[in-house]
Design an enzyme around this catalytic site. Structure first.
Site, PDB file in Angstrom:
ATOM      1  N   GLY A 212       8.645  15.782  10.543  1.00  0.00           N
ATOM      2  CA  GLY A 212       9.816  14.981  10.180  1.00  0.00           C
ATOM      3  C   GLY A 212       9.770  14.563   8.718  1.00  0.00           C
TER       4      GLY A 212
ATOM      5  N   CYS B  69       0.360  -1.973   5.538  1.00  0.00           N
ATOM      6  CA  CYS B  69       0.719  -2.694   4.321  1.00  0.00           C
ATOM      7  C   CYS B  69       1.460  -1.804   3.342  1.00  0.00           C
ATOM      8  CB  CYS B  69      -0.533  -3.210   3.626  1.00  0.00           C
ATOM      9  SG  CYS B  69      -1.261  -4.580   4.472  1.00  0.00           S
TER      10      CYS B  69
END
Ligand code: PLP
Length: 389
Positions: free
Chosen positions: A71, A325
């Site tokens: 993807g 993060c």
């Protein structure tokens, strides 16, 4: 120990029927699909059937489907390919603040190469409005890319309405549908999108295979250069077994869509109801309606999501804390940040995603373990009950 996998949005197990269909492509139909003798032709036939099955899942024409390595590649290709092809026409791209990093980091790359990107805001549930999109369009806008279903909080965007805004101005519209595929009905003709990204491993197919739908008449430069594979649009010897697996997974997803949606949403709703009934100080993130059927995103006050994740792992339970993060900010999730979740609450957020192999017993087991884990962590937490949380 019992194993309960509740991270179906990260990846899914490959279904037995899919593995079975893939196996001969390693050992019998192992020919290069470009070869013109029988074992090559047999491999080519597998690709053709898979292309048709993937096309059928989204109501596209088989010719509009090109297989990629994942993807992420489909997302990179469409952004860079359209940017390159239309750079004389304009240098402005519109996307949103809550896209997957496959889109966001590609946009940042394009910004370093002279393109301008507008990152649309979303509301408290993660929705983009057609009005906001319309207001962001400029004379030099060449592409709009808005994800169909958010991978963290499950928001299902009004893609048809958004695509209509772009279309009315003659601007290409792309949607990253990796989380939408097999979870919401997709009809590219009805939606009016020009490009759509997909991935096999989120729909019970193998990892390392994806596809890009490109509507007939659209234009984009090639991304991978080399041989004449995939109608000269994407070079490299095809991952025939992987593509065949994607095709089978697409067929199963199409046939099972209604059952999948009901099964997932019933268990997901039960999970939330039981969490809410058993654990105080919890918050539901994202929309109640127009949501990915298997997605539940919950913030637990006073404690860290990572600690919950690790302690649940000791019970054989797999969940996610959302995206890792982001390099740009201290916020653990750019999506939770965009919908206005306060930083303290963000840290205590867990994403649960249920799927086809989840059972009602799994839900009870998870709620039981989670109740113990959260109680224990809160006993240890120095901030439990403090002001400011
Ligand atoms: C998983 C995911 C991708 C990346 O797909 P890969 O096949 O893993 O590269 C892109 N977009 C979204 C929304 C995803 O959830």
């Amino acid at each position: 120990m019992k194993q309960v996998y509740l991270d179906y949005s990260a990846t899914t197990p490959v279904k037995d029927e899919v593995v079975k269909e893939m196996l001969p492509y390693f050992t019998e139909a192992y020919g290069n699909p470009s070869s013109i003798y029988s074992i090559g032709v047999n491999a080519k036939a597998g690709l053709d059937l898979a292309r048709q099955r993937v096309a059928d899942l989204i109501n596209a024409d088989a010719k509009e489907i090109t297989f990629t390595s994942c993807g992420t590649e489909a997302d990179n290709w469409v952004l860079e390919g359209v940017a390159d092809k239309l750079k004389d026409k304009g240098n402005h791209i519109i996307t949103t603040k809550i896209e997957h990093h496959a889109i966001l980091h590609t946009c940042e790359y394009l910004e370093k190469h002279g393109f301008e990107v507008t990152y649309l805001d979303v509301d408290k549930e993660g929705f983009v409005t057609p009005e906001a999109l319309e207001a962001a369009i400029r004379d030099n806008t060449i592409l709009v890319s808005i994800m169909m279903v958010n991978n963290e909080i499950g928001t299902v965007q009004p893609i048809k309405e958004l695509a209509a805004v772009a279309r009315a101005k003659g601007i290409f519209f792309h949607t990253d549908a990796v989380q939408g595929l097999g979870n919401v009905p997709i009809d590219v003709k009805d939606l009016g999108v020009d490009f759509l990204s997909m991935s096999a491993h989120k729909i019970y197919g193998p990892k390392g295979v994806g596809a890009l739908f490109a509507r007939k008449g659209t234009r984009l430069s090639n991304f991978i250069h080399g041989g004449a594979q995939e109608s000269k649009k994407r070079a490299g010897t095809e991952n025939s077994a992987g593509i065949v697996g994607f095709g089978k997974a697409a067929e199963l997803a199409r046939e099972g869509l209604e059952n999948h949606i009901v099964h997932s949403s019933v268990l997901r709703d039960a999970l939330w109801q039981k969490i809410e009934a058993n654990i105080p100080d919890v918050h539901f993130n994202g929309p109640r309606d127009r949501r990915h059927p298997g997605n539940l995103n919950v913030s637990f006050d006073y404690i860290e999501g990572e600690a919950i994740l690790l302690m649940l792992d000791a019970y054989g339970i797999s969940v996610s804390t959302g995206s890792a993060c982001s390099s740009k900010s201290l916020a653990p999730s750019h999506v939770l940040d965009a919908i206005g979740v306060p930083i303290t609450r963000m840290n205590g957020t867990v994403r649960f995603t249920v799927g086809d192999f989840t059972t009602p017993e799994d839900i009870d087991y998870v709620v039981d373990a989670l109740t113990k884990v959260v109680t224990r962590l809160r006993e240890l937490s120095p901030v439990t009950g403090q002001e400011g949380w």
